[in-house]
Write a protein that holds these residues in place. Structure first.
Motif, PDB file in Angstrom:
ATOM      1  N   ILE A 146       0.731  -1.162  -0.091  1.00  0.00           N
ATOM      2  CA  ILE A 146      -0.300   0.404   0.300  1.00  0.00           C
ATOM      3  C   ILE A 146       1.285   0.921   0.252  1.00  0.00           C
ATOM      4  O   ILE A 146       1.861   1.844   0.912  1.00  0.00           O
ATOM      5  CB  ILE A 146      -0.984  -0.148   1.069  1.00  0.00           C
ATOM      6  CG1 ILE A 146      -1.809  -1.345   1.151  1.00  0.00           C
ATOM      7  CG2 ILE A 146      -2.191   1.780   1.468  1.00  0.00           C
ATOM      8  CD1 ILE A 146      -3.110  -0.843   2.247  1.00  0.00           C
ATOM      9  N   GLU A 147       0.477   2.288  -0.495  1.00  0.00           N
ATOM     10  CA  GLU A 147       1.404   3.733  -0.675  1.00  0.00           C
ATOM     11  C   GLU A 147       0.688   4.279   0.306  1.00  0.00           C
ATOM     12  O   GLU A 147      -0.574   4.237  -0.325  1.00  0.00           O
ATOM     13  CB  GLU A 147       1.263   3.752  -2.474  1.00  0.00           C
ATOM     14  CG  GLU A 147       1.679   2.764  -3.452  1.00  0.00           C
ATOM     15  CD  GLU A 147       3.287   2.771  -3.207  1.00  0.00           C
ATOM     16  OE1 GLU A 147       4.202   4.161  -2.391  1.00  0.00           O
ATOM     17  OE2 GLU A 147       4.169   1.964  -3.458  1.00  0.00           O
ATOM     18  N   ALA A 148       1.370   4.932   0.887  1.00  0.00           N
ATOM     19  CA  ALA A 148       0.687   5.726   1.756  1.00  0.00           C
ATOM     20  C   ALA A 148       1.692   6.774   1.673  1.00  0.00           C
ATOM     21  O   ALA A 148       2.726   7.433   1.492  1.00  0.00           O
ATOM     22  CB  ALA A 148       0.346   4.796   3.645  1.00  0.00           C
ATOM     23  N   ASP A 149       0.548   7.816   2.595  1.00  0.00           N
ATOM     24  CA  ASP A 149       1.979   9.177   3.275  1.00  0.00           C
ATOM     25  C   ASP A 149       1.760   9.317   4.654  1.00  0.00           C
ATOM     26  O   ASP A 149       3.300  10.174   5.513  1.00  0.00           O
ATOM     27  CB  ASP A 149       1.396  10.516   2.904  1.00  0.00           C
ATOM     28  CG  ASP A 149       0.891  10.887   1.129  1.00  0.00           C
ATOM     29  OD1 ASP A 149       1.877  11.141   0.568  1.00  0.00           O
ATOM     30  OD2 ASP A 149      -0.607  10.768   0.981  1.00  0.00           O
ATOM     31  N   ALA A 150       1.410   8.221   5.430  1.00  0.00           N
ATOM     32  CA  ALA A 150       1.423   7.953   6.588  1.00  0.00           C
ATOM     33  C   ALA A 150       0.766   7.047   6.824  1.00  0.00           C
ATOM     34  O   ALA A 150      -0.083   6.284   6.679  1.00  0.00           O
ATOM     35  CB  ALA A 150       0.718   9.398   7.560  1.00  0.00           C
ATOM     36  N   VAL A 151       1.447   6.667   8.167  1.00  0.00           N
ATOM     37  CA  VAL A 151       1.985   5.533   9.504  1.00  0.00           C
ATOM     38  C   VAL A 151       1.087   5.478  10.635  1.00  0.00           C
ATOM     39  O   VAL A 151       2.006   6.124  11.017  1.00  0.00           O
ATOM     40  CB  VAL A 151       2.079   3.807   8.867  1.00  0.00           C
ATOM     41  CG1 VAL A 151       1.967   2.464   9.129  1.00  0.00           C
ATOM     42  CG2 VAL A 151       2.359   3.553   7.425  1.00  0.00           C
ATOM     43  N   MET A 152      -0.106   5.293  10.632  1.00  0.00           N
ATOM     44  CA  MET A 152      -0.378   5.595  12.036  1.00  0.00           C
ATOM     45  C   MET A 152      -0.738   3.940  13.304  1.00  0.00           C
ATOM     46  O   MET A 152      -1.096   3.424  12.819  1.00  0.00           O
ATOM     47  CB  MET A 152      -1.031   6.271  12.731  1.00  0.00           C
ATOM     48  CG  MET A 152      -1.578   6.342  14.383  1.00  0.00           C
ATOM     49  SD  MET A 152      -2.972   7.633  14.099  1.00  0.00           S
ATOM     50  CE  MET A 152      -4.256   6.667  14.837  1.00  0.00           C
ATOM     51  N   TYR A 153       0.319   3.810  13.867  1.00  0.00           N
ATOM     52  CA  TYR A 153       0.169   2.830  14.757  1.00  0.00           C
ATOM     53  C   TYR A 153      -0.785   2.570  15.917  1.00  0.00           C
ATOM     54  O   TYR A 153      -0.974   3.739  16.631  1.00  0.00           O
ATOM     55  CB  TYR A 153       1.363   1.879  15.748  1.00  0.00           C
ATOM     56  CG  TYR A 153       2.303   2.106  15.064  1.00  0.00           C
ATOM     57  CD1 TYR A 153       2.486   1.257  13.780  1.00  0.00           C
ATOM     58  CD2 TYR A 153       3.737   2.676  14.714  1.00  0.00           C
ATOM     59  CE1 TYR A 153       3.570   1.187  12.801  1.00  0.00           C
ATOM     60  CE2 TYR A 153       4.451   2.932  14.176  1.00  0.00           C
ATOM     61  CZ  TYR A 153       4.754   1.745  12.278  1.00  0.00           C
ATOM     62  OH  TYR A 153       5.269   1.407  11.642  1.00  0.00           O
ATOM     63  N   ALA A 154      -2.373   2.207  16.306  1.00  0.00           N
ATOM     64  CA  ALA A 154      -3.223   1.629  17.591  1.00  0.00           C
ATOM     65  C   ALA A 154      -3.528   0.776  17.873  1.00  0.00           C
ATOM     66  O   ALA A 154      -4.220  -0.033  17.466  1.00  0.00           O
ATOM     67  CB  ALA A 154      -4.130   2.581  16.542  1.00  0.00           C
ATOM     68  N   ILE A 155      -2.341  -0.455  18.514  1.00  0.00           N
ATOM     69  CA  ILE A 155      -1.683  -1.894  18.308  1.00  0.00           C
ATOM     70  C   ILE A 155      -1.843  -1.945  19.092  1.00  0.00           C
ATOM     71  O   ILE A 155      -1.768  -2.677  20.181  1.00  0.00           O
ATOM     72  CB  ILE A 155      -1.368  -2.166  17.674  1.00  0.00           C
ATOM     73  CG1 ILE A 155       0.532  -1.599  17.685  1.00  0.00           C
ATOM     74  CG2 ILE A 155      -0.911  -2.236  15.949  1.00  0.00           C
ATOM     75  CD1 ILE A 155       1.175  -2.235  17.786  1.00  0.00           C
ATOM     76  N   GLY A 156      -2.423  -1.194  20.411  1.00  0.00           N
ATOM     77  CA  GLY A 156      -2.481  -0.941  21.812  1.00  0.00           C
ATOM     78  C   GLY A 156      -1.370  -0.184  22.479  1.00  0.00           C
ATOM     79  O   GLY A 156      -0.418   0.766  21.943  1.00  0.00           O
ATOM     80  N   ARG A 157      -1.737  -0.528  23.926  1.00  0.00           N
ATOM     81  CA  ARG A 157      -0.704   0.485  25.185  1.00  0.00           C
ATOM     82  C   ARG A 157      -0.101  -0.276  26.026  1.00  0.00           C
ATOM     83  O   ARG A 157      -0.404  -1.513  26.521  1.00  0.00           O
ATOM     84  CB  ARG A 157      -1.729   2.026  25.902  1.00  0.00           C
ATOM     85  CG  ARG A 157      -2.646   2.308  24.964  1.00  0.00           C
ATOM     86  CD  ARG A 157      -3.435   3.480  25.621  1.00  0.00           C
ATOM     87  NE  ARG A 157      -2.352   4.743  26.138  1.00  0.00           N
ATOM     88  CZ  ARG A 157      -2.043   5.556  25.862  1.00  0.00           C
ATOM     89  NH1 ARG A 157      -1.815   6.015  24.326  1.00  0.00           N
ATOM     90  NH2 ARG A 157      -0.914   6.408  26.615  1.00  0.00           N
ATOM     91  N   GLN A 158       1.538   0.402  26.305  1.00  0.00           N
ATOM     92  CA  GLN A 158       1.999  -0.819  27.410  1.00  0.00           C
ATOM     93  C   GLN A 158       1.844  -0.194  28.463  1.00  0.00           C
ATOM     94  O   GLN A 158       2.362   1.448  28.745  1.00  0.00           O
ATOM     95  CB  GLN A 158       2.557  -1.085  26.728  1.00  0.00           C
ATOM     96  CG  GLN A 158       3.988  -0.387  26.817  1.00  0.00           C
ATOM     97  CD  GLN A 158       5.515  -0.800  25.617  1.00  0.00           C
ATOM     98  OE1 GLN A 158       5.460  -1.373  24.382  1.00  0.00           O
ATOM     99  NE2 GLN A 158       6.216  -0.293  26.466  1.00  0.00           N
ATOM    100  N   PRO A 159       1.851  -0.174  29.848  1.00  0.00           N
ATOM    101  CA  PRO A 159       2.519   0.692  30.915  1.00  0.00           C
ATOM    102  C   PRO A 159       3.730   1.654  30.890  1.00  0.00           C
ATOM    103  O   PRO A 159       4.467   0.422  30.479  1.00  0.00           O
ATOM    104  CB  PRO A 159       1.856  -0.403  32.017  1.00  0.00           C
ATOM    105  CG  PRO A 159       1.822  -1.021  31.798  1.00  0.00           C
ATOM    106  CD  PRO A 159       1.815  -1.939  30.412  1.00  0.00           C
TER     107      PRO A 159
END
Length: 447
Positions: A252-265
């Protein structure tokens, strides 16, 4: 021993601030250390600025709908920089209010990093060592960043509030509430959004019918989804664009990639091992029902404990801690029937058991569903449909879950959650006269 403080709090997020000011109100000598900004994730880089972006995104469709209601709306353009800067200004204002609240309660604010040096010891970034009878860890959590070649070219929700421009094409990794919220935000701002997830389920903890409706609406709006795929690598091209290579689908061609796969302490480098504070396999501080860790003098609240990662829960935990330890009023948080919402487009909300959970837990289950178009959508010519659902214990008639998707669903659910928490029955819902014409009336009209 004589300690410098009765309580030293590490982390001035929503939970830490509540614990600090209530403990101080009970007469404790309190200091709170914050290495970033007072207010924590929710106020600075989470709930509040995100909700302001959600409000901004809603104008995209509201301006279109206004024409159907007789308003002669000219062609409008969107200025990201204006919204971004106004949101950041509001964040600064709120940080000032939080700081003022601490000052008014005579809490000392230490604007630097603090680490634990023992059961009662704290070291500040400037080299000072201080002591406290009780230490509270309220350092929260941060977005998980995956590890693969080129992962450093992606951003998280933290950086999304500071972008120079809205990306024309963005790939969002994950299918939880953060992923779906930002998918709606960027889509309404004009981005082509692709959501990628390693499984085929989004919003796993929500009722299946509600999350399926969100997927249907999102696809209809033009958001793309790629399920059962994993990242392989990200290549940065000469023009600054990104090529995202994945297992399970084409690049996939993109201008931005954002990670929203969880949060860690946030516990790295905090020195908890010096006080033999136990942590679990996810890096969360292990605490008992009174928020006390394996070290008697050290407590923890909020996302760093990885119990329920919600701001109102952290605030309740901070209050309970202060009442128990300094208020001579033993208090524990009730984690049952916590309402939650996803500020997607449209938003969804739920409280209590999903239908699946109820069928696994209870004997007989009844469900009542209202599938309708909001009045505003009818006149606006939008086919988007709302869905409300009641889950009822078939033996007791008690409403054990309410789930809904549609305009203002979170606002409506807050009051409805009281009914679920109170254990009201479906018959009692039916006895309530409908408030007409509203969307909320559907909750008392299901038969």
């Amino acid at each position: 021993m004589n300690f410098d403080y009765d309580l030293f709090v590490i982390g001035a997020g929503s939970g830490g601030v509540r614990a600090s000011r209530v403990s101080a109100a009970h007469g404790a000598r309190v200091a709170v250390a914050e290495e970033h900004k007072v207010g924590g994730t929710c106020v600075i880089r989470g709930c509040v600025p995100k909700k302001l972006l959600v409000y901004g995104a809603h104008f995209a469709e509201d301006l279109q709908d206004a024409r159907r209601f007789g308003w002669e709306v000219p062609e409008c353009s969107f200025n990201w920089v204006t919204l971004r800067d106004n949101v950041l200004s509001e964040v600064d204002r709120l940080e000032g209010l939080y700081t003022q609240t601490l000052d008014n309660h005579h809490v000392e604010v230490v604007k630097q990093r603090a680490t634990v040096t023992g059961p009662n010891g704290i070291r500040l970034a400037d080299g000072r060592d201080v002591t406290a009878k009780t230490i509270l860890i309220a350092t929260g959590a941060r977005p998980v960043v995956p590890t693969f070649p080129g992962a450093e070219h992606g951003i998280t929700s933290n950086e999304a509030f500071h972008l120079e421009a809205v990306p024309k094409r963005i790939v969002i990794a994950g299918a939880g509430y953060i992923a779906n919220e930002f998918a709606g935000i960027f889509h309404q701002f004009g981005s082509h959004v692709t959501v990628v997830n390693r499984s085929d389920v989004l919003l796993r903890s929500y009722d299946a019918q509600i999350r399926d409706r969100l997927l249907q609406i999102s696809v209809t709006k033009g958001i793309d989804f790629r399920f059962n795929v994993t990242f392989e690598r990200i290549e940065k091209n000469g023009d600054g664009t990104l090529t995202v290579h994945m297992n399970g689908c084409d690049p996939i061609e993109a201008d931005a990639v954002m990670y929203a796969i969880g949060r860690q302490p946030n516990i790295e480098g905090l020195g908890l091992e010096t006080a033999e504070v136990e942590t679990d396999s996810h890096g969360a501080v292990v605490v008992n029902a009174d928020n006390q860790s394996s070290c008697d003098s050290i407590y923890a609240i909020g996302d760093v404990t990885n119990r329920v990662q919600l701001t109102p829960v952290a605030i309740r935990e901070g209050q309970a801690f202060a009442e128990t330890v300094f208020g001579n009023n033993p208090t524990r948080v009730d984690y049952g029937c916590i309402p939650s919402a996803v500020f997607s487009h449209p938003p969804l909300a739920g409280v209590g058991m999903t239908e699946s959970q109820a069928r696994d837990t209870l004997g007989t289950v009844k469900t009542f569903v209202s599938d309708f178009r909001a009045m505003k959508n009818v006149l606006a010519g939008r086919n988007e449909r709302s869905l409300y659902k009641l889950v009822v214990d078939g033996e007791t008639d008690r409403v054990v879950g309410i789930h809904m998707i549609g305009p203002d669903a979170p606002e409506i659910l807050q009051a409805a959650a009281i009914a679920v928490k109170a254990g009201l029955t479906k018959a009692q819902f039916d006895e309530v006269v409908a408030l007409h014409p509203t969307m909320a009336e559907e909750l008392v009209l299901m038969r």
